[in-house]
Design an enzyme around this catalytic site. Structure first.
Site, PDB file in Angstrom:
ATOM      1  CE1 TYR A 168     125.885  28.397  37.949  1.00  0.00           C
ATOM      2  CE2 TYR A 168     124.106  28.141  36.356  1.00  0.00           C
ATOM      3  CZ  TYR A 168     124.609  27.956  37.629  1.00  0.00           C
ATOM      4  OH  TYR A 168     123.846  27.314  38.578  1.00  0.00           O
ATOM      5  CE  LYS A 172     126.427  24.884  38.551  1.00  0.00           C
ATOM      6  NZ  LYS A 172     126.932  24.331  39.834  1.00  0.00           N
TER       7      LYS A 172
END
Length: 249
Positions: A168, A172
């Site tokens: 994750y 990003k």
């Protein structure tokens, strides 16, 4: 053809921050397209806002499905002829925090990037021709402070020790890099491209078991996306923001 003053599409908008972003944009007078990968859920979510008198319509869009993206782009073109605002909100976090950085499966990495990065890029590429038809196109990419490389290396940072969701976090960081590159390409087009950190928001994504984590209410978590979606012609492009704060890459 319906031609209101501004038309916005928000991906991943059937609940949480995406749903609230649609609501706030509609309250600002924007005709908002509430996108979800499940048609029934998107319609149900849109109806909740329509009964409040808000200009919202549902659209089916799965950012991991090329055919779904193409169909949505065609539908928007047929209905409206252009797109003024794209909020790339759809995202997932599926890391197993117990496995650490090196223990996450490649399948976890691939699924995370398929939605958070490749899906975002594919959606933007498909809708960019419609954004180019806008007099003031805006693209907002929903990232996270967890995508900041500077903060991950700063021992004083809130996120310094948060390394248990690496796919994750890295996805990003990739979103932030994509934002910089796209903003540079579009710098003379009038289309502004920015990335945002919504804050540590009380959403399902931030639940830990039966406990609800998070500091901000969902309404506050949508505010940065809405602010950048409605930014004036003299506003920023190629930036990384949390409310009015510029974040370090």
């Amino acid at each position: 053809m319906n031609t209101p003053s501004r038309i916005a599409l928000v991906t991943g908008a059937t609940r949480g921050i995406g749903f609230e972003t649609v609501k706030q944009l509609a309250e600002a007078g924007v005709h908002a397209l509430l996108a979800g990968r499940n048609r029934e859920r998107a319609v149900d979510a849109a109806l909740k806002l329509q009964v409040l008198g808000l200009p919202v319509e549902a659209i089916t869009l799965d950012v991991t499905d090329a055919d779904s993206i193409a169909t949505a782009a065609k539908e928007i073109e047929q209905r409206h002829g252009r797109l003024d605002i794209l909020v790339n909100n759809a995202g997932i976090v599926i890391d197993d925090a117990q496995k650490g950085v090196s223990g996450q499966s490649l399948d976890t990495w691939r699924k995370t990037f398929d939605t958070n990065v490749f899906g975002l890029i594919a959606t933007t590429q498909a809708l960019l021709p419609l954004l180019r038809k806008s007099q003031a196109g805006r693209i907002v990419n929903v990232s996270s402070l967890l995508g900041s490389l500077s903060e991950h290396q700063n021992p004083e940072s809130f996120i310094y020790g948060i390394k248990g969701v690496p796919s994750y976090n890295v996805s990003k960081s990739a979103v932030n890099a994509w934002t910089i590159h796209l903003a540079h390409e579009l710098r003379d087009s009038g289309i502004k491209v920015n990335t945002i950190h919504p804050g540590y928001v009380k959403t399902d994504m931030n639940k830990a078991g039966d406990e609800q984590n998070g500091e901000l209410e969902v309404a506050d978590g949508a505010r940065t996306s809405v602010r950048l979606a409605l930014v004036a012609d003299d506003g920023p492009t190629g930036g990384y923001f949390y409310f009015d704060q510029v974040l370090p890459w």
